[in-house]
Design an enzyme around this catalytic site. Structure first.
Site, mmCIF file in Angstrom:
data_model
loop_
_atom_site.group_PDB
_atom_site.id
_atom_site.type_symbol
_atom_site.label_atom_id
_atom_site.label_comp_id
_atom_site.label_asym_id
_atom_site.label_seq_id
_atom_site.Cartn_x
_atom_site.Cartn_y
_atom_site.Cartn_z
ATOM 1 N N ASP A 164 1.194 2.255 9.219
ATOM 2 C CA ASP A 164 0.712 2.751 7.928
ATOM 3 C C ASP A 164 0.857 4.265 7.944
ATOM 4 O OD1 ASP A 164 -0.801 3.573 5.746
ATOM 5 O OD2 ASP A 164 -2.208 1.918 5.947
ATOM 6 N N ILE A 165 1.898 4.760 7.266
ATOM 7 C CA ILE A 165 2.271 6.175 7.359
ATOM 8 C C ILE A 165 1.846 6.885 6.084
ATOM 9 C CG2 ILE A 165 4.630 5.500 6.723
ATOM 10 C CD1 ILE A 165 5.608 7.995 8.210
ATOM 11 N N GLU A 166 0.819 7.740 6.208
ATOM 12 C CA GLU A 166 0.232 8.433 5.061
ATOM 13 C C GLU A 166 -0.051 9.891 5.417
ATOM 14 O OE1 GLU A 166 -2.900 6.399 2.904
ATOM 15 O OE2 GLU A 166 -2.691 4.658 4.209
ATOM 16 N N ASN A 167 -0.449 10.637 4.398
ATOM 17 C CA ASN A 167 -0.958 11.991 4.532
ATOM 18 C C ASN A 167 0.132 12.959 5.036
ATOM 19 O OD1 ASN A 167 -2.911 14.045 4.399
ATOM 20 N ND2 ASN A 167 -4.496 12.645 5.136
#
Length: 540
Positions: free
Chosen positions: A375-378
């Site tokens: 989960d690749i965020e920010n």
């Protein structure tokens, strides 16, 4: 672009306050609404406890001769609950006597009270007001993981009983019929029931498992291929009256042709987070909804490049591993969510792709995984070209080293499809030959979208088009690599995805044969696990 603030969404589900805090009591309007409130029947009649954790004991008691004993363990908080009929927009008082460590008394979807340590019985009290259309309330007790057995006695829910003068149940639904089958699901329809006031919903029942429906159709998922199943349907009204069951209908699921060459990757896996929000017993949710997979959150970094749960709990030997075992014992499986919006991520903390692949491998080896989700965020991962490439290369390495492993990337989106960073991630997956199985977008927090169905369809179609143009796939091939990870009810931006909207999104996803369907989170899907049941009907 707005991204997901997972821990901020839906915090109204449970606000815990220290022992000894008592809200002002209201005027009593009725006798205790709970059945078997002091467990004096000598049984758990009226109560449902997770697993086999609840029992009735003769000592210690607060009043009478019996009390509840809840055996909380490292993997089960010994949750015992009872659902009663209530009146909408009405105040109630809940009280209970408890003893033990971190014993909780609360109302699902509302307030809770707890005592950190009580060697003798201690009184917990709370008040709550039902919603404008609420006709039932679930009262619960539970201990805490690894804190040992707790006791509870003399539980009281004081207020007017629901139903008013309406005691007439709806008629039984007519002509139930199977309208479609797959290897893992059966779709049903039936003729509407009638009621003197009005029908508010239906329930499809199979082997004690209930799938809620707001209209005269439903899809029951999580089934086994080439197996006959029997279903009945019942109607409910606003007063909580339930109709007789319909005549049974039997349907046989389709044949599972097996993996064969190049099998499609299909997964319905709602998020389950053990670090927040009174996490439910996964096996209970599975039995109630038919869901088989969970996306378990979150794997983060501890002391550099070391993978742990929430940067604090080890991969093995704790509550997380015990939950994985319980899910698998119930016939399901998990995919870990590595990363997320906040916290200390592996991507930035592992200096090279090889070290990051080694961290992923530790997680794979700990649980013998079939799939992993990053989960690749920010800004630390999603909006960093170096970290994007490091993650893609690491996933390429572990996929080469683990034949059959499926890899998933989950990332934010605009309401038209991927933003510039999302487009780069897809383009680099192609350039690095990372062989990603599924690209899952999070279609919410658009800035206040009024129509979440349209916004989700538009963003998902935009993702499909980007995959199609980047990889040279057909529409069908691109959709097969698409995933949706929504947010049930209200998002951080105030967007509202109702069960009806989520059902429409699921049906659109099935019609276009996307590969993955998820939402944040089971913890927020109370009291009836409605979104989870809808998700279980995803067939890809």
């Amino acid at each position: 672009m707005r991204t997901r603030h997972r821990l901020l969404a839906g915090l109204s589900a449970a606000v815990l306050t220290g022992a000894g805090l008592v809200l002002s009591p209201m005027t009593a309007n009725a006798a205790n609404l709970l059945s078997n409130p002091g467990f004096e029947t000598g049984s758990l009649s009226g109560w449902t406890c997770s697993g086999s954790t609840g029992s009735v004991v003769a000592s210690p008691v607060h009043g009478g001769t019996k009390a509840l004993a809840g055996a909380a363990s490292a993997s089960d908080n010994a949750r015992c609950a009872q659902t009663v009929t209530v009146k909408p927009s009405t105040a109630y008082t809940l009280t209970g006597w408890v003893r033990g460590n971190y014993v909780h008394l609360g109302v699902t979807g509302g307030t809770a009270r707890w005592t950190s340590s009580a060697t003798g019985y201690s009184l917990l009290t709370l008040t709550f007001t039902t919603g404008a259309s609420q006709t039932s309330a679930e009262v619960y007790l539970h201990g805490w993981y690894g804190q040992g057995t707790y006791n509870a006695d003399d539980i009281s829910l004081d207020g007017p009983g629901g139903g008013g003068n309406d005691t007439q149940a709806p008629t039984a639904p007519g002509n139930p019929r199977a309208t479609g089958v797959t290897a893992t699901s059966v779709s049903l329809s039936w003729d509407a029931s009638t009621d003197n006031v009005g029908v508010t919903g239906y329930e499809v029942v199979r082997d004690g498992q209930v799938t809620p429906a707001t209209g005269t159709s439903a899809t029951v998922g999580g089934l086994t291929a080439s197996t006959a199943y029997t279903f009945t349907v019942r109607a409910k009204d606003a007063a909580g009256n339930t109709s007789p069951a319909s005549v049974p209908v039997t349907a046989t699921t389709g044949k599972d042709d097996g993996p064969g060459p190049g099998p499609r990757f299909i997964q319905a896996a709602p998020y389950l987070y053990l670090g927040w929000g009174n996490p439910p017993a996964a096996a209970d949710v599975m039995r109630a909804t038919g869901v088989k997979w969970f996306t378990m959150a979150f794997i983060l970094a501890q002391n550099g490049c070391n993978p742990t749960w929430d940067s604090q709990r080890p991969l093995k030997g704790g509550v997380d591993e015990n939950n994985v075992k319980a899910i698998r014992a119930a016939g399901g499986d998990i995919v870990p969510s590595i990363g997320g919006w906040s916290g200390n991520k592996l991507g930035p903390n592992c200096a090279t792709a090889e070290l990051l692949a080694g961290a992923y491998q530790k997680v794979i080896d700990a649980y013998g995984l079939k799939a992993i989700d990053v989960d690749i965020e920010n800004t630390d991962e999603f909006e960093s070209a170096a970290v994007q490439d490091r993650i893609l290369t690491a996933l390429k390495i572990v996929k080469a080293n683990n034949p059959g492993l499926r890899t998933i990337l989950t990332f934010p989106t605009l309401n038209t499809g991927p933003n510039s960073w999302g487009n780069r991630l897809i383009e680099q997956a192609k350039a690095l030959n990372a062989n990603i199985d599924n690209f899952t977008i999070m279609p919410f927090n658009f800035g206040g979208a009024a129509d979440m169905y349209a916004a989700t369809v538009n963003s998902t179609t935009g993702l499909k088009n980007k995959l199609k143009s980047t990889f040279g796939w057909t529409d069908a091939e691109a959709f097969a690599h698409v995933g949706i990870s929504g947010m049930n009810n209200a998002s951080d931006a105030g967007e509202n995805t109702t069960p009806q909207i989520w059902t429409r999104i699921r049906d659109w996803s099935n019609a276009n044969h996307i590969g993955r369907f998820s939402f944040w989170a089971v913890n927020r899907d109370r009291p009836n696990w409605e979104f989870t049941a809808i998700t279980a009907g995803f067939t890809g």
